[in-house]
Design an enzyme around this catalytic site. Structure first.
Site, PDB file in Angstrom:
ATOM      1  N   HIS A 126       0.821  -1.225   0.000  1.00 27.21           N
ATOM      2  CA  HIS A 126       0.000   0.000   0.000  1.00 27.21           C
ATOM      3  C   HIS A 126       0.854   1.274   0.000  1.00 27.21           C
ATOM      4  O   HIS A 126       0.327   2.368  -0.210  1.00 27.21           O
ATOM      5  CB  HIS A 126      -0.932   0.043   1.218  1.00 27.21           C
ATOM      6  CG  HIS A 126      -1.988  -1.023   1.208  1.00 27.21           C
ATOM      7  ND1 HIS A 126      -2.854  -1.192   0.155  1.00 27.21           N
ATOM      8  CD2 HIS A 126      -2.312  -1.974   2.122  1.00 27.21           C
ATOM      9  CE1 HIS A 126      -3.674  -2.215   0.415  1.00 27.21           C
ATOM     10  NE2 HIS A 126      -3.356  -2.706   1.601  1.00 27.21           N
ATOM     11  N   ASP A 162      -2.609 -10.619  -2.415  1.00 29.39           N
ATOM     12  CA  ASP A 162      -3.191 -10.129  -1.154  1.00 29.39           C
ATOM     13  C   ASP A 162      -4.664  -9.759  -1.420  1.00 29.39           C
ATOM     14  O   ASP A 162      -5.001  -9.345  -2.524  1.00 29.39           O
ATOM     15  CB  ASP A 162      -2.407  -8.891  -0.700  1.00 29.39           C
ATOM     16  CG  ASP A 162      -2.795  -8.425   0.687  1.00 29.39           C
ATOM     17  OD1 ASP A 162      -2.079  -8.748   1.648  1.00 29.39           O
ATOM     18  OD2 ASP A 162      -3.826  -7.721   0.810  1.00 29.39           O
ATOM     19  N   ASP A 249      -4.507 -12.944   3.248  1.00 33.34           N
ATOM     20  CA  ASP A 249      -5.743 -12.481   3.889  1.00 33.34           C
ATOM     21  C   ASP A 249      -6.994 -12.713   3.044  1.00 33.34           C
ATOM     22  O   ASP A 249      -8.087 -12.297   3.420  1.00 33.34           O
ATOM     23  CB  ASP A 249      -5.624 -11.005   4.323  1.00 33.34           C
ATOM     24  CG  ASP A 249      -4.929 -10.124   3.313  1.00 33.34           C
ATOM     25  OD1 ASP A 249      -4.652 -10.602   2.189  1.00 33.34           O
ATOM     26  OD2 ASP A 249      -4.649  -8.950   3.633  1.00 33.34           O
TER      27      ASP A 249
END
Ligand code: ZN
Length: 313
Positions: A126, A162, A249
């Site tokens: 990010h 992810d 995740d």
């Protein structure tokens, strides 16, 4: 040649005791280390010596202001953004986490490893050129891609599975034709970027591939997306090295993600990417931990991911 396994105790310092309550804690890595050691995975791995990354290397990706912000957090506690706390030694974890990519590239170039994985924190995808966000300080995988290019590997393919879109990695390489960024992620979802029509800009048009997936997607949808979209993109681009933003995740037991992928699903997609690398770029794959917030589930996924890497080395 063995699989490289990059890990440093410095990765545990970020948000160390007393902790600011947070999903992204050092318990995640400790659970992984415990499991890998119980299953006796370590003896076959090559463990590179990790040093903190230099400012010069970070400058290949981040602005001076961004780097300074991380350095200025030394010895203090607070928040970089609403999601990203820092404690006294977080900056050290960040410098060593990014340094782990440098160490893996050096080992690859020196012929000491076939492929590798970094069990790091804080994660990186990010983090934009000039923005700390979403638990991420430095964009570890972006720095690694640039360092690979310095070492003569021009074309790099980044696969990001992810559950969150890697807005930072996309932003950094959006107009770069030599670094392909492919992401499969839950959408719409944090950070709200990554729609299918974000495909790159200028010379980089066509070297960004977003595969947004609805919540509750299962293994079968993921495997199909890899078969139909991501693997063909790798075959067409013909990279010299493949990097993986390996977040776990999207697992059905993850407390933050909303997907239904299982450990077996992560094993399968790991195998698909490694098989493509075997045919296209002599098996050169470097993988970096991103998310994954149920620690026992994360440990299980890291175990199968490393076992796949090991089976190709
Ligand atoms: Zn994530």
């Amino acid at each position: 040649m063995p699989t490289g396994f990059a890990y440093s105790d410095y990765f545990l310092l970020h948000n160390d005791q007393p902790r600011i309550p947070h999903f992204e804690s050092s318990d995640r890595l400790i659970a992984c280390l415990d499991r890998l050691s119980r299953n006796n995975l370590f003896p076959t791995f090559y463990k590179p010596d990790i040093k903190p990354i230099s400012i010069e290397m970070l400058s290949l990706v981040h602005t001076e202001y961004h780097i300074q912000k991380v350095q200025d957090s030394a010895g203090r506690r607070g928040y970089f953004d609403g999601d990203t706390p820092f404690t006294e030694d977080s900056w050290l974890s960040a410098f060593y986490a990014a340094g782990s990519g440098i160490a893996l590239v050096d080992a690859l170039v020196e012929g000491k490893i076939q492929n590798g994985f970094s069990l790091l924190r804080p994660p990186g995808h990010h983090a934009e050129r000039d923005r700390i966000m979403g638990f991420c300080m430095f964009n570890n995988i972006a720095v690694t891609a640039r360092y690979l290019q310095i070492n003569g590997f021009k074309k790099i393919f980044i696969v990001d599975w992810d559950v969150h879109h890697g807005n930072g990695t996309q932003e950094i390489f959006y107009s770069d034709p030599d670094v392909f960024y492919a992401s499969i992620h839950q959408y719409p979802f944090y950070p709200m970027t990554g729609s299918f029509d974000e495909t790159g800009f200028g010379l980089g048009k066509g070297t960004t591939l977003n595969v947004p997936m609805p919540a509750d997607s299962h293994n079968s949808a993921y495997i199909k997306a890899f078969e139909k979209k991501i693997i063909p993109a790798i075959e067409q681009f013909r990279p010299e090295v493949i990097l993986i933003s390996a977040g776990f995740d999207a697992h059905k037991r993850d407390p933050l993600g909303g997907m239904k992928v299982t450990t077996l699903g992560f094993e399968k997609i790991s195998d698909m990417v490694l098989a493509a690398a075997y045919h296209i770029c002599e098996g050169r794959v470097l993988s970096f931990l991103e998310g994954g917030y149920d620690k026992d589930t994360l440990a299980e996924c890291v175990d199968v991911h490393l076992t796949v890497l090991d089976s190709f080395s």
